[in-house]
Write a protein that holds these residues in place. Structure first.
Motif, PDB file in Angstrom:
ATOM      1  N   ALA A 229     -11.931   8.914  -2.669  1.00  0.00           N
ATOM      2  CA  ALA A 229     -11.638   7.861  -3.644  1.00  0.00           C
ATOM      3  C   ALA A 229     -10.128   7.726  -3.780  1.00  0.00           C
ATOM      4  O   ALA A 229      -9.370   8.653  -3.458  1.00  0.00           O
ATOM      5  CB  ALA A 229     -12.269   8.190  -5.000  1.00  0.00           C
ATOM      6  N   PRO A 230      -9.652   6.586  -4.266  1.00  0.00           N
ATOM      7  CA  PRO A 230      -8.208   6.385  -4.410  1.00  0.00           C
ATOM      8  C   PRO A 230      -7.572   7.434  -5.321  1.00  0.00           C
ATOM      9  O   PRO A 230      -8.103   7.764  -6.386  1.00  0.00           O
ATOM     10  CB  PRO A 230      -8.106   4.982  -5.033  1.00  0.00           C
ATOM     11  N   ALA A 231      -6.438   7.988  -4.888  1.00  0.00           N
ATOM     12  CA  ALA A 231      -5.687   8.940  -5.700  1.00  0.00           C
ATOM     13  C   ALA A 231      -4.422   8.300  -6.256  1.00  0.00           C
ATOM     14  O   ALA A 231      -3.945   8.689  -7.317  1.00  0.00           O
ATOM     15  CB  ALA A 231      -5.319  10.166  -4.880  1.00  0.00           C
ATOM     16  N   HIS A 232      -3.873   7.335  -5.527  1.00  0.00           N
ATOM     17  CA  HIS A 232      -2.648   6.664  -5.982  1.00  0.00           C
ATOM     18  C   HIS A 232      -2.615   5.257  -5.408  1.00  0.00           C
ATOM     19  O   HIS A 232      -3.059   5.024  -4.282  1.00  0.00           O
ATOM     20  CB  HIS A 232      -1.405   7.436  -5.532  1.00  0.00           C
ATOM     21  N   ARG A 233      -2.091   4.337  -6.195  1.00  0.00           N
ATOM     22  CA  ARG A 233      -1.947   2.949  -5.759  1.00  0.00           C
ATOM     23  C   ARG A 233      -0.485   2.544  -5.885  1.00  0.00           C
ATOM     24  O   ARG A 233       0.262   3.078  -6.698  1.00  0.00           O
ATOM     25  CB  ARG A 233      -2.831   2.010  -6.598  1.00  0.00           C
ATOM     26  N   ASP A 234      -0.107   1.583  -5.068  1.00  0.00           N
ATOM     27  CA  ASP A 234       1.259   1.073  -5.109  1.00  0.00           C
ATOM     28  C   ASP A 234       1.217  -0.445  -5.015  1.00  0.00           C
ATOM     29  O   ASP A 234       0.221  -1.026  -4.552  1.00  0.00           O
ATOM     30  CB  ASP A 234       2.080   1.655  -3.952  1.00  0.00           C
ATOM     31  N   THR A 235       2.297  -1.085  -5.456  1.00  0.00           N
ATOM     32  CA  THR A 235       2.365  -2.542  -5.373  1.00  0.00           C
ATOM     33  C   THR A 235       3.175  -2.943  -4.146  1.00  0.00           C
ATOM     34  O   THR A 235       4.189  -2.302  -3.810  1.00  0.00           O
ATOM     35  CB  THR A 235       3.001  -3.151  -6.628  1.00  0.00           C
ATOM     36  N   VAL A 236       2.735  -3.992  -3.473  1.00  0.00           N
ATOM     37  CA  VAL A 236       3.394  -4.498  -2.275  1.00  0.00           C
ATOM     38  C   VAL A 236       3.556  -6.005  -2.419  1.00  0.00           C
ATOM     39  O   VAL A 236       2.573  -6.713  -2.669  1.00  0.00           O
ATOM     40  CB  VAL A 236       2.578  -4.179  -1.001  1.00  0.00           C
TER      41      VAL A 236
END
Length: 283
Positions: A229-236
């Motif tokens: 599962a996702p652990a970290h998200r970032d914006t692009v």
């Protein structure tokens, strides 16, 4: 003693000298800007492509591939450099419909492209492995304006030859050249020669920046009892590029790497490696 001020004439001469120096500095600055603009405007195509290659950052991105909103597999897109070449490689693995509308079958596909350090295409290979009708193709550039294409199932037939307006790129490299070679202003257009593997021909679509937006992407994952599962998200920040072959719509980042793409009922979304490749559909 009181301060002695220069006589009016001396003060006037002093101010005149300062003004002359200021005007000279401004004139030199304007001249420098003009020379820089002229140099950039007169850059040769080879110089522009060399600058694109220098600005390119080696990286690998991973994608979930879906059909009608359901994951059918995973893909990766990599760019790397060697002492003398640039290497681009796209890879897909998953369940894909067999030719002729047959049921889905396990398919893997690998597309490798080699370029010079001046960002000119040298050769490419495409290999598709599947139970029915596996496929392999290679192509190379001759005399800078001719693409020579051959396949393993070609038999005694001569390789196909296509003339094109250089430089020539693959569908994944065209937006990289487009985004690194100019501004990101909405409405900017550029025609690019592209090799279309579905028709095995050279086409020249006009790429256009239509919109700009910010995406949130998963850049790392963790394993839980229910799976990855996702652990970290970032914006692009991404730009929508229209004009690609077959109605493909792609959102790409500042370096032209795909963030999200859609073609008909198929879509690809950038994510972490584990989420893309360690799911049951991609193993």
């Amino acid at each position: 003693m009181g301060v002695k001020y220069p006589p009016p004439l001396a003060k006037q001469i002093n101010l005149t000298k300062r003004a002359a120096v200021a005007v000279m500095i401004v004139a030199l600055w304007i001249a420098g800007i003009a020379l820089l603009l002229r140099r950039n405007a007169n850059r040769s195509e080879a110089q522009q492509l060399a600058e694109v290659a220098l600005r390119l950052q080696p990286a690998t991105f991973y994608y979930i591939v879906e059909r009608d909103g359901q994951q059918i597999g995973a893909a990766s897109s990599a760019l790397d450099t060697t002492a003398t070449t640039l290497v681009a490689e796209e890879y897909f693995v998953g369940d894909y419909p067999a030719p002729g509308g047959q049921p889905v079958e396990r398919t893997s596909a690998r597309w490798q492209t080699r370029l010079t350090r001046g960002f000119r295409l040298v050769a490419l290979t495409i290999d598709i492995a599947r139970p029915t009708r596996p496929f392999s193709m290679s192509a190379s550039i001759a005399e800078d304006t001719t693409l020579i294409i051959g396949t393993k199932r070609q038999g005694r037939r001569l390789p196909a030859r296509y003339s094109f307006s250089p430089p020539l790129y693959t569908p994944s490299l065209a937006p990289i050249v487009f985004m690194l070679g100019g501004s990101h202003a909405t409405g900017r257009k550029q025609a690019v020669s592209v090799f279309d593997p579905t028709t095995r021909t050279v086409i020249r679509p006009e790429l256009t920046i239509r919109a700009e937006s910010v995406f949130t992407v998963v850049d790392s994952a963790a394993f839980y009892s229910t799976g990855w599962a996702p652990a970290h998200r970032d914006t692009v920040r991404a730009w929508r590029i229209d004009g690609a072959p077959h109605g493909l719509t792609a959102w790409v980042d500042a370096e032209g790497r795909v963030v999200s793409a859609k073609l008909g009922n198929l879509s690809a979304t950038r994510t972490a490696f584990e989420i893309a490749f360690k799911s049951s559909k991609a193993k």
